[in-house]
Write an enzyme that holds these catalytic residues in place. Sequence first.
Site, mmCIF file in Angstrom:
data_model
loop_
_atom_site.group_PDB
_atom_site.id
_atom_site.type_symbol
_atom_site.label_atom_id
_atom_site.label_comp_id
_atom_site.label_asym_id
_atom_site.label_seq_id
_atom_site.Cartn_x
_atom_site.Cartn_y
_atom_site.Cartn_z
ATOM 1 N N SER A 37 0.834 -1.207 0.000
ATOM 2 C CA SER A 37 0.000 0.000 0.000
ATOM 3 C C SER A 37 0.869 1.258 0.000
ATOM 4 C CB SER A 37 -0.909 0.028 1.227
ATOM 5 O OG SER A 37 -1.792 -1.060 1.224
ATOM 6 N N GLN A 38 0.299 2.321 -0.508
ATOM 7 C CA GLN A 38 0.937 3.645 -0.471
ATOM 8 C C GLN A 38 1.114 4.076 0.992
ATOM 9 O OE1 GLN A 38 -1.412 6.439 -2.711
ATOM 10 N NE2 GLN A 38 -0.321 8.202 -1.892
#
Length: 215
Positions: free
Chosen positions: A64-65
């Site tokens: 994930s970012q």
Amino acid sequence: MEDTFRHQGLRKRLVETLREKGITDEAVLAAIATIPRHYFLDKAFEEHAYEDKAFPIDENQTISQPYTVAFQTQLLQIKKRQKVLEIGTGSGYQSAILATLGARVYTVERHEWLHQQSNELFKKLHLLGIRSYFGDGHNGLGEFAPFDKIIVTAGAAAVPPALKKQLKIGGVLIIPTGEGVQTMLQITRITATTYESKEMGSFRFVPLLKGKNKK
Ligand code: SAH
């Protein structure tokens, strides 16, 4: 693997970027400053580990970012020693952040390969507060329920009923729901039978899939 001053400097800058984007929880920001994200990425992406971006990991999945990790973690309001269930171990980065905040982490992954890789990394980094399991997160982890907090890091078509059931009263579930673009839901269990749900913005995740995938 090495965590150099350069990596540490890049992490500090990432933390400043997250601050500018609206993350305010100092404990969450400190955890991001602590965990070497480059350990959780393929060597090919090491140079990019401290950009605020999602990257591919094995099995066609993504890490994930950092903004998304920080946002979901901030919504969880982790207190030390809380029992936290994560669905979608992936690279293990989100689990490491939760453990750094003092949570007792139970994390579930449906890809056996990713489960094994992340588990080895947890051992290497001495992240003792994380227990990881290979299985379909739709079922939660009944044998360890109830949980103070539950976080889902893949996009769900609908909220899996088992996860709502495995929440303590007063507990919080953070889950992105919907197809294509997901709405982040913050669901609080008010009583045994009532829940309150708040919409917290739009995000894009890989899908929460049924069943498990052996190596
Ligand atoms: N938290 C991860 C994000 C990984 S992407 C990180 O920090 O890197 C989401 C992960 O959810 C993928 O690894 C995917 O395989 C996993 N996943 C998807 N459906 C699942 C399910 N039903 N049960 C468990 N894991 C699932």
